[in-house]
Design a protein around this motif. Sequence first.
Motif, PDB file in Angstrom:
ATOM      1  N   PHE A  67      12.176   3.408  16.286  1.00  0.00           N
ATOM      2  CA  PHE A  67      11.665   2.344  16.713  1.00  0.00           C
ATOM      3  C   PHE A  67      12.642   1.193  16.540  1.00  0.00           C
ATOM      4  O   PHE A  67      12.997   0.983  15.431  1.00  0.00           O
ATOM      5  CB  PHE A  67      10.182   1.997  16.439  1.00  0.00           C
ATOM      6  CG  PHE A  67       9.714   0.493  16.942  1.00  0.00           C
ATOM      7  CD1 PHE A  67       9.205   0.608  18.451  1.00  0.00           C
ATOM      8  CD2 PHE A  67       9.942  -0.711  16.582  1.00  0.00           C
ATOM      9  CE1 PHE A  67       9.103  -0.449  19.094  1.00  0.00           C
ATOM     10  CE2 PHE A  67       9.327  -1.828  17.131  1.00  0.00           C
ATOM     11  CZ  PHE A  67       9.050  -1.671  18.428  1.00  0.00           C
ATOM     12  N   HIS A  68      13.168   0.666  17.647  1.00  0.00           N
ATOM     13  CA  HIS A  68      14.098  -0.301  17.472  1.00  0.00           C
ATOM     14  C   HIS A  68      14.007  -1.694  18.072  1.00  0.00           C
ATOM     15  O   HIS A  68      14.687  -2.591  18.210  1.00  0.00           O
ATOM     16  CB  HIS A  68      15.533   0.150  17.987  1.00  0.00           C
ATOM     17  CG  HIS A  68      16.104   1.580  17.111  1.00  0.00           C
ATOM     18  ND1 HIS A  68      16.253   1.371  15.764  1.00  0.00           N
ATOM     19  CD2 HIS A  68      16.066   2.590  17.561  1.00  0.00           C
ATOM     20  CE1 HIS A  68      16.305   2.593  15.281  1.00  0.00           C
ATOM     21  NE2 HIS A  68      16.402   3.610  16.264  1.00  0.00           N
ATOM     22  N   GLY A  69      12.748  -1.651  18.897  1.00  0.00           N
ATOM     23  CA  GLY A  69      12.415  -3.138  19.490  1.00  0.00           C
ATOM     24  C   GLY A  69      11.966  -2.955  20.789  1.00  0.00           C
ATOM     25  O   GLY A  69      11.746  -1.923  21.543  1.00  0.00           O
ATOM     26  N   SER A  97      14.334 -12.271  15.632  1.00  0.00           N
ATOM     27  CA  SER A  97      13.538 -11.066  15.692  1.00  0.00           C
ATOM     28  C   SER A  97      14.386  -9.848  15.423  1.00  0.00           C
ATOM     29  O   SER A  97      15.843  -9.818  15.391  1.00  0.00           O
ATOM     30  CB  SER A  97      12.893 -11.093  16.947  1.00  0.00           C
ATOM     31  OG  SER A  97      13.886 -10.713  17.832  1.00  0.00           O
ATOM     32  N   GLY A  98      13.484  -8.617  15.121  1.00  0.00           N
ATOM     33  CA  GLY A  98      14.371  -7.484  14.842  1.00  0.00           C
ATOM     34  C   GLY A  98      14.911  -6.879  16.036  1.00  0.00           C
ATOM     35  O   GLY A  98      16.095  -6.434  15.848  1.00  0.00           O
ATOM     36  N   ALA A  99      14.314  -6.968  17.258  1.00  0.00           N
ATOM     37  CA  ALA A  99      15.116  -6.525  18.516  1.00  0.00           C
ATOM     38  C   ALA A  99      15.998  -7.261  18.694  1.00  0.00           C
ATOM     39  O   ALA A  99      17.247  -6.848  18.997  1.00  0.00           O
ATOM     40  CB  ALA A  99      13.956  -6.860  19.638  1.00  0.00           C
ATOM     41  N   LYS A 151      11.677  -8.316   9.609  1.00  0.00           N
ATOM     42  CA  LYS A 151      10.261  -8.593   9.218  1.00  0.00           C
ATOM     43  C   LYS A 151      10.082  -9.473   7.979  1.00  0.00           C
ATOM     44  O   LYS A 151       9.450 -10.653   8.081  1.00  0.00           O
ATOM     45  CB  LYS A 151       9.591  -7.146   9.304  1.00  0.00           C
ATOM     46  CG  LYS A 151       9.370  -6.629  10.635  1.00  0.00           C
ATOM     47  CD  LYS A 151       8.487  -5.562  10.500  1.00  0.00           C
ATOM     48  CE  LYS A 151       7.984  -4.865  11.787  1.00  0.00           C
ATOM     49  NZ  LYS A 151       9.055  -4.114  12.499  1.00  0.00           N
ATOM     50  N   GLU A 161       7.234   2.748  12.544  1.00  0.00           N
ATOM     51  CA  GLU A 161       6.446   2.994  13.547  1.00  0.00           C
ATOM     52  C   GLU A 161       6.178   4.260  13.920  1.00  0.00           C
ATOM     53  O   GLU A 161       5.004   4.751  14.225  1.00  0.00           O
ATOM     54  CB  GLU A 161       7.029   2.217  14.775  1.00  0.00           C
ATOM     55  CG  GLU A 161       7.402   0.682  14.522  1.00  0.00           C
ATOM     56  CD  GLU A 161       6.136  -0.286  14.116  1.00  0.00           C
ATOM     57  OE1 GLU A 161       4.970  -0.009  14.708  1.00  0.00           O
ATOM     58  OE2 GLU A 161       6.124  -0.908  13.187  1.00  0.00           O
ATOM     59  N   ASN A 200      18.881  -6.118  16.584  1.00  0.00           N
ATOM     60  CA  ASN A 200      19.437  -4.996  16.939  1.00  0.00           C
ATOM     61  C   ASN A 200      20.429  -4.975  18.018  1.00  0.00           C
ATOM     62  O   ASN A 200      21.331  -4.208  18.359  1.00  0.00           O
ATOM     63  CB  ASN A 200      18.328  -3.920  16.927  1.00  0.00           C
ATOM     64  CG  ASN A 200      17.736  -3.213  15.861  1.00  0.00           C
ATOM     65  OD1 ASN A 200      18.301  -3.344  14.881  1.00  0.00           O
ATOM     66  ND2 ASN A 200      16.549  -2.904  15.992  1.00  0.00           N
ATOM     67  N   VAL A 202      15.024  -3.589   9.735  1.00  0.00           N
ATOM     68  CA  VAL A 202      14.000  -4.385  10.048  1.00  0.00           C
ATOM     69  C   VAL A 202      12.589  -4.280   9.299  1.00  0.00           C
ATOM     70  O   VAL A 202      12.143  -5.502   8.774  1.00  0.00           O
ATOM     71  CB  VAL A 202      13.676  -4.503  11.491  1.00  0.00           C
ATOM     72  CG1 VAL A 202      12.398  -5.455  12.033  1.00  0.00           C
ATOM     73  CG2 VAL A 202      15.013  -4.905  12.151  1.00  0.00           C
ATOM     74  N   GLN A 203      12.227  -3.116   8.950  1.00  0.00           N
ATOM     75  CA  GLN A 203      11.132  -2.696   8.400  1.00  0.00           C
ATOM     76  C   GLN A 203      11.130  -2.564   6.918  1.00  0.00           C
ATOM     77  O   GLN A 203      10.693  -2.964   5.975  1.00  0.00           O
ATOM     78  CB  GLN A 203      10.298  -1.869   8.841  1.00  0.00           C
ATOM     79  CG  GLN A 203       8.704  -1.555   8.299  1.00  0.00           C
ATOM     80  CD  GLN A 203       8.016  -0.976   9.433  1.00  0.00           C
ATOM     81  OE1 GLN A 203       6.935  -0.370   8.939  1.00  0.00           O
ATOM     82  NE2 GLN A 203       8.270  -1.015  10.751  1.00  0.00           N
ATOM     83  N   GLU A 215      16.785   4.187  11.287  1.00  0.00           N
ATOM     84  CA  GLU A 215      16.005   3.595  10.255  1.00  0.00           C
ATOM     85  C   GLU A 215      15.855   4.906   9.236  1.00  0.00           C
ATOM     86  O   GLU A 215      15.762   5.953   9.320  1.00  0.00           O
ATOM     87  CB  GLU A 215      14.511   3.768  10.668  1.00  0.00           C
ATOM     88  CG  GLU A 215      14.164   2.626  11.748  1.00  0.00           C
ATOM     89  CD  GLU A 215      12.893   3.115  12.602  1.00  0.00           C
ATOM     90  OE1 GLU A 215      11.926   2.829  12.211  1.00  0.00           O
ATOM     91  OE2 GLU A 215      12.897   3.947  13.350  1.00  0.00           O
ATOM     92  N   ASP A 275      19.164   0.267  10.907  1.00  0.00           N
ATOM     93  CA  ASP A 275      18.008  -0.846  11.211  1.00  0.00           C
ATOM     94  C   ASP A 275      17.025  -0.936  10.259  1.00  0.00           C
ATOM     95  O   ASP A 275      16.032   0.189   9.715  1.00  0.00           O
ATOM     96  CB  ASP A 275      17.369  -0.057  12.555  1.00  0.00           C
ATOM     97  CG  ASP A 275      16.107  -0.925  12.902  1.00  0.00           C
ATOM     98  OD1 ASP A 275      15.783  -2.041  12.194  1.00  0.00           O
ATOM     99  OD2 ASP A 275      15.567  -0.721  13.955  1.00  0.00           O
TER     100      ASP A 275
HETATM  101  C1  LIG Z   1       9.468  -4.138  14.051  1.00  0.00           C
HETATM  102  C2  LIG Z   1      10.800  -3.473  14.306  1.00  0.00           C
HETATM  103  C3  LIG Z   1      11.798  -3.791  15.082  1.00  0.00           C
HETATM  104  C4  LIG Z   1      11.242  -4.802  15.882  1.00  0.00           C
HETATM  105  O1  LIG Z   1      11.258  -6.236  15.526  1.00  0.00           O
HETATM  106  P1  LIG Z   1      10.696  -7.609  16.553  1.00  0.00           P
HETATM  107  O2  LIG Z   1      11.029  -8.590  15.526  1.00  0.00           O
HETATM  108  O3  LIG Z   1       9.397  -7.099  16.962  1.00  0.00           O
HETATM  109  O4  LIG Z   1      11.616  -7.469  17.681  1.00  0.00           O
HETATM  110  C5  LIG Z   1      12.763  -3.131  15.217  1.00  0.00           C
HETATM  111  N1  LIG Z   1      13.130  -2.083  14.366  1.00  0.00           N
HETATM  112  C6  LIG Z   1      12.189  -1.731  13.287  1.00  0.00           C
HETATM  113  C7  LIG Z   1      12.539  -0.545  12.613  1.00  0.00           C
HETATM  114  C8  LIG Z   1      10.919  -2.311  13.268  1.00  0.00           C
HETATM  115  O5  LIG Z   1      10.075  -1.856  12.398  1.00  0.00           O
END
Ligand SMILES: *Cc1c(COP(=O)(O)O)cnc(C)c1O
Length: 398
Positions: free
Chosen positions: A136-138, A102-104, A249, A192, A107, A222-223, A187, A220
């Motif tokens: 937003f980081h998780g 997962s993203g969290a 993601k 978010e 991180n 993740v998105q 980011e 980060d």
């Molecule tokens: C969604 C998101 C996360 C968390 O990801 P999860 O898979 O829900 O743990 C972390 N950082 C960013 C920038 C995100 O958009």
Amino acid sequence: MTLEEIDKRYVLHTYARDYTEFVEGKGSTLYDKEGNDYIDFASGIGVNSVGHGNPTLTEAICEQAKRLIHLSNLQVIAPQAELARKIVESSGYDMACFFANSGAEANEGAIKIARKYGETRFDKKRYKVITLEHSFHGRTITTVKATGQENFHTPHFSPYPDGFSYVPRIADIEAAIDDETVAVLLELVQGEGGVQPFEKSEVQALARMLKEKGVLLIVDEVQTGVYRTGEFLASNLYEIEPDIVTLAKGLGGGVPIGAVMTKHKDIFSPGDHGSTFGGNFLSTRAGLAVLDILEALYDSGALHETMLYFEQKLRDVAKQNDDLFEKEVGIGLMRGLRAKEAKIQNAVLKAAMQERLIVLKAGRNTVRFLPSLTISKSEIDEGFARFESALERVRREG
Ligand SMILES: *Cc1c(COP(=O)(O)O)cnc(C)c1O
């Protein structure tokens, strides 16, 4: 019991959940139990990067599942090694990867890398991480604390780990650095927080300043990663070289996977970090299929064309509905409309659902669009037609 009743009785209430029962999807079109079609401008939350029911992805997953789904990380895992190579080569950086789910978790891995770097590379231990407000980081205890939104740091879950602080703007980072600061985590486009991209020149100046000071830059992605902004990484688009990058993601097309990559390739020794599921056969095979699909889309120019088409449509909507929206924001297929009032956001989401269109929220007043990167022009046209009807509905119903 209805599905809604079962869900409410047996699943913990952590989401404001919609109860439309989707049973199938094809491309960016979803079908509910009654066979009604919905246009999907959300793709999960930026997860279904190659659409629903993508034949290349589903075949890769089925083929892999028939052979091997999982072995522990004590065994070598061919698709994991191949996916790591693919990610590193696509990024253009001299890095190596660790896979999580997962993203969290990605991180968390990034923060562990930074902390070990800060512990082992300096006489005086460095451990502090600076993040930005509205980030937003998780949702783990540490990544919640890394998230620069005070309302996330509820006393329900305290105490939180030490060493995280927040600044309002990139320009404030330099002054916040002290001799215990090990990294900055950010980011490039806050997702978010409201689909807010930072200025390229500002990010490049930050990267230079951090390099001079020996402070790590963790991006980060993740998105923003995996072609969401038009390049493989937003870091590529911003033309910077981070020390650490996280992904999740869009990487697995819906199969859970996260990754952290760093140029500090010798930072971890066996035993420092690990994951039971991370990087298994199934998720990394899915990641390879996703990257094959998206790389071809990128190379052919079709991804760029889709992005321009979507952007133009969104610009028109913003202009024609300036009674509701202030402006259009975002990059690539990570887009938003900034509503003039916070209450417009919820009204638009509800009306869109009534018009059979799925969009998302971000921040306090942004309507967010994260469609699949494979979305077709006709799906974009249909989605925006439904969006216009939803806006009419908002005006009618107030
Ligand atoms: C969604 C998101 C996360 C968390 O990801 P999860 O898979 O829900 O743990 C972390 N950082 C960013 C920038 C995100 O958009």
